[in-house]
Design a protein around this motif. Structure first.
Motif, PDB file in Angstrom:
ATOM      1  N   GLN A 409     -96.619 -98.101 -85.733  1.00  0.00           N
ATOM      2  CA  GLN A 409     -97.621 -97.449 -84.793  1.00  0.00           C
ATOM      3  C   GLN A 409     -96.952 -96.548 -83.881  1.00  0.00           C
ATOM      4  OE1 GLN A 409    -101.046 -97.917 -85.685  1.00  0.00           O
ATOM      5  NE2 GLN A 409    -100.090 -98.717 -87.119  1.00  0.00           N
ATOM      6  N   GLU A 410     -97.821 -95.417 -83.543  1.00  0.00           N
ATOM      7  CA  GLU A 410     -97.178 -94.366 -82.594  1.00  0.00           C
ATOM      8  C   GLU A 410     -97.159 -94.833 -81.220  1.00  0.00           C
ATOM      9  OE1 GLU A 410     -98.649 -90.295 -82.866  1.00  0.00           O
ATOM     10  OE2 GLU A 410     -97.184 -89.451 -81.822  1.00  0.00           O
ATOM     11  N   MET A 411     -96.331 -94.890 -80.337  1.00  0.00           N
ATOM     12  CA  MET A 411     -96.285 -95.496 -79.034  1.00  0.00           C
ATOM     13  C   MET A 411     -96.966 -94.404 -78.057  1.00  0.00           C
ATOM     14  SD  MET A 411     -94.793 -98.229 -79.795  1.00  0.00           S
ATOM     15  CE  MET A 411     -94.645 -98.939 -78.308  1.00  0.00           C
ATOM     16  N   PRO A 412     -97.427 -94.816 -76.990  1.00  0.00           N
ATOM     17  CA  PRO A 412     -97.872 -93.823 -76.041  1.00  0.00           C
ATOM     18  C   PRO A 412     -96.841 -93.122 -75.168  1.00  0.00           C
ATOM     19  CG  PRO A 412     -98.423 -96.239 -75.446  1.00  0.00           C
ATOM     20  CD  PRO A 412     -97.670 -96.272 -76.748  1.00  0.00           C
ATOM     21  N   PRO A 413     -97.134 -92.404 -74.370  1.00  0.00           N
ATOM     22  CA  PRO A 413     -96.073 -91.600 -73.697  1.00  0.00           C
ATOM     23  C   PRO A 413     -95.373 -92.738 -72.653  1.00  0.00           C
ATOM     24  CG  PRO A 413     -97.893 -90.179 -73.776  1.00  0.00           C
ATOM     25  CD  PRO A 413     -98.410 -91.260 -74.285  1.00  0.00           C
ATOM     26  N   GLY A 414     -94.104 -92.417 -72.549  1.00  0.00           N
ATOM     27  CA  GLY A 414     -93.335 -93.421 -71.419  1.00  0.00           C
ATOM     28  C   GLY A 414     -92.800 -94.778 -72.218  1.00  0.00           C
TER      29      GLY A 414
END
Length: 581
Positions: A409-414
């Motif tokens: 799953q794509e991770m959020p910024p940071g």
């Protein structure tokens, strides 16, 4: 030869609104359509356009584009005369020199595939580079030919080399060339032409004297061009299948990214056998028709003289080179005012050094990131908006994401995750290793992404930062060392029962290699750490050699019997935490 051209990429694409496009180089498109030709055509075109222009400079000896083209044609004819057929793999084993460039393009001109090999490898390592790609012909520097022939002789007869072309670096140097004194031995020594049992050997001059007609050039963008090897977490190095189109994309994109013109004068000291030197250095320069100033190895005084004398404009490097040059006691004698672009990768550029480049020369150091599998850059800092200690933004035509390595799953910024990459520069797969190829790719957002194995994060501006490695890689001054490969070689030492290779902090190199070793009962008290280090230096490339060896009674193991290398790595990191000043 006819083939169906791939559909043109859409000019608009779904990620046009991504954060990093706010910092995209002005006037550059987000993606490009590279020439639908082979890499050989880049040299052919530049030789037509700029026949008398300096293409290569080596210790002040100049080779023009016409000469480079004609020598490559002659050597291609010689290779065909020696039985090299379309698609055959040919080993290229030299330090940076004009002959490396001539040989690379000659192999491509002969419709064959370049197998670039690190000249630091020893005979035990070189066997794999002959047998795995089924190479039967090699082009080598005279000082390295002995190791290669020793490797060939150790293989079964059916797998051995059958022809070798040998060249001396001094063949491309002018009389009285000013070379670093420490290099006189390997750079200037003339070696007798070796013999190849069951095969033949040609020296460089006789190979270039071939009067045959080279074969018709018939390579398309889809044909295999280069087979560079990369090591992994397990076993022997794997060949990365790069067709002409992957290298072509990054060669052209690198030119545009660095504001390249035919008037570029490039200092090329990063190794040509490495994907960065080969693509972002040589292929980009030849595509432009630029002048390439070659250094066979790093030497800060020679670099300072060459930049000053040849008015070098573009320099791609490893940060440790810049640090070394700035520390030279002769630095004030050098004129760096001609430089308009400086950048590189392989290690982070210290903030203080980057600031000095900006304050003293107005140069913004642009770091980049890429892998052998991505034909050098998959990420690069926009030259006008670089961030320090940063990989940069996804390169031209490239989509890169950070995902959870388990759930994908794509991770959020940071937030950290694995960097995955999709783009025209991504390789086709690993040579003869379908399972490894399958494991290296995932389907994400309807596209095929390469799993880098590196952990990183993306900031709110869309810039990527590396945080850790999923794979066990040691980065020593930009040289990538894979512990599993070093361990395999160390197990050949008769006194070693077990070995685990980890990274240790190094103030200059960033990281160095450390081996934690369990000796056989019979060797205990009779084999020292230094003896093991000396043995390693004889049997593997020096950058892979453990700089320190720690003898222990046992290695920590998991319940399944696996060596707990992470535990050893964590213990080493804790023991070498820098003390506050």
């Amino acid at each position: 030869m006819s083939h169906t051209a791939p559909a043109a990429p859409a000019l608009a694409h779904s990620d046009d609104t991504r954060a990093h496009h706010c910092f995209w180089p002005a006037r550059l498109p987000h993606r490009l359509r590279p020439p639908a030709t082979s890499l050989w055509h880049n040299l052919a075109v530049s030789a037509l356009r700029y026949p008398d222009k300096p293409a290569l400079v080596f210790f002040d000896q100049v080779l023009s584009y016409r000469q480079l083209h004609d020598q490559a044609e002659r050597l291609a004819a010689h290779l065909r005369q020696q039985g090299v057929q379309d698609g055959d793999r040919v080993i290229l084993l030299m330090q940076n020199c004009p002959q490396w460039v001539v040989a690379h393009f000659a192999i491509l001109r002969a419709n064959a595939v370049v197998v670039p090999v690190n000249p630091m490898n020893r005979a035990e390592e070189l066997k794999h580079y002959i047998s795995d790609p089924d190479a039967r012909v090699a082009i080598a520097a005279a000082d390295l030919a002995g190791e290669l022939l020793q490797a060939s002789a150790a293989l079964p007869e059916a797998e051995r080399l059958r022809h070798l072309v040998v060249s001396h670096y001094s063949d491309a140097m002018g009389p009285g060339a000013e070379i670093p004194p420490a290099w006189a031995g390997w750079l200037g020594t003339r070696h007798p032409v070796p013999t190849l049992p069951g095969g033949s050997v040609s020296d460089w001059a006789s190979a270039l004297a071939c009067a045959d007609t080279p074969p018709a050039h018939n390579r398309s963008p889809e044909d295999l061009a280069v087979l560079p090897y990369t090591s992994g977490t397990t076993g022997l190095p794997k060949g990365c299948m790069h067709p002409h189109r992957t290298l072509m994309h990054n060669a052209v994109a690198s030119c545009l990214w660095g504001n390249g013109t035919p008037e570029n004068i490039q200092l090329l000291v990063v190794p040509l056998f490495h994907i960065t030197g080969m693509v972002a250095g040589m292929h980009a320069g030849v595509y432009l028709g630029a002048t390439i100033v070659l250094m066979p190895r790093w030497d800060r005084e020679l670099a300072g003289r060459l930049i000053s004398t040849w008015r070098v404009t573009h320099w791609t490097n490893i940060p440790t080179m810049v640090i070394d040059l700035l520390a030279s006691p002769s630095f004030e004698q050098y004129d760096l005012s001609s430089l308009v672009y400086i950048g590189g990768g392989g290690a982070a550029m210290p903030q203080a050094v980057a600031q000095r480049l900006l304050d003293q020369f107005g140069l913004r150091y642009a770091e980049g990131y890429g892998l052998t599998e991505t034909a050098a850059p998959s990420h690069s800092n926009p030259p006008d908006h670089p961030k320090q200690q940063c990989l940069g933004v996804p390169f031209m035509s490239t989509d890169a994401r950070v995902v959870d390595p388990d759930t994908l799953q794509e991770m959020p910024p940071g937030e950290a995750g694995e960097i995955i990459i999709n783009g025209p520069e991504v390789f086709d797969g690993y040579w003869k290793r379908p399972q490894a190829t399958e494991a290296a790719f995932i389907s994400f957002a309807g596209k095929r992404f390469f799993r880098s194995g590196d952990l990183g994060r993306v900031d709110e501006d869309g810039y990527f930062f590396i945080t850790d490695r999923l794979k066990r890689m040691i980065n020593a001054s930009g040289f990538k060392v894979w512990p599993a490969e070093v361990e395999l070689l160390m197990y050949k030492h008769p006194a070693i029962a077990e070995a685990c290779v980890i990274a240790t902090r190094d103030a200059y190199r960033g990281e160095s290699v450390k081996a934690v070793v369990v000796l056989r009962e019979s060797a205990r008290g009779r084999t020292s750490e230094q003896e093991i280090i000396d043995w390693c230096r004889e049997h593997m490339a020096v950058y892979k050699c453990p700089r320190t060896v720690q003898l222990v009674d046992v290695l920590p193991k998991s319940g399944t019997g696996k060596v707990m290398w992470r535990l050893l790595q964590e213990q080493e990191a804790a023991a070498t935490v820098p003390t506050a000043q």
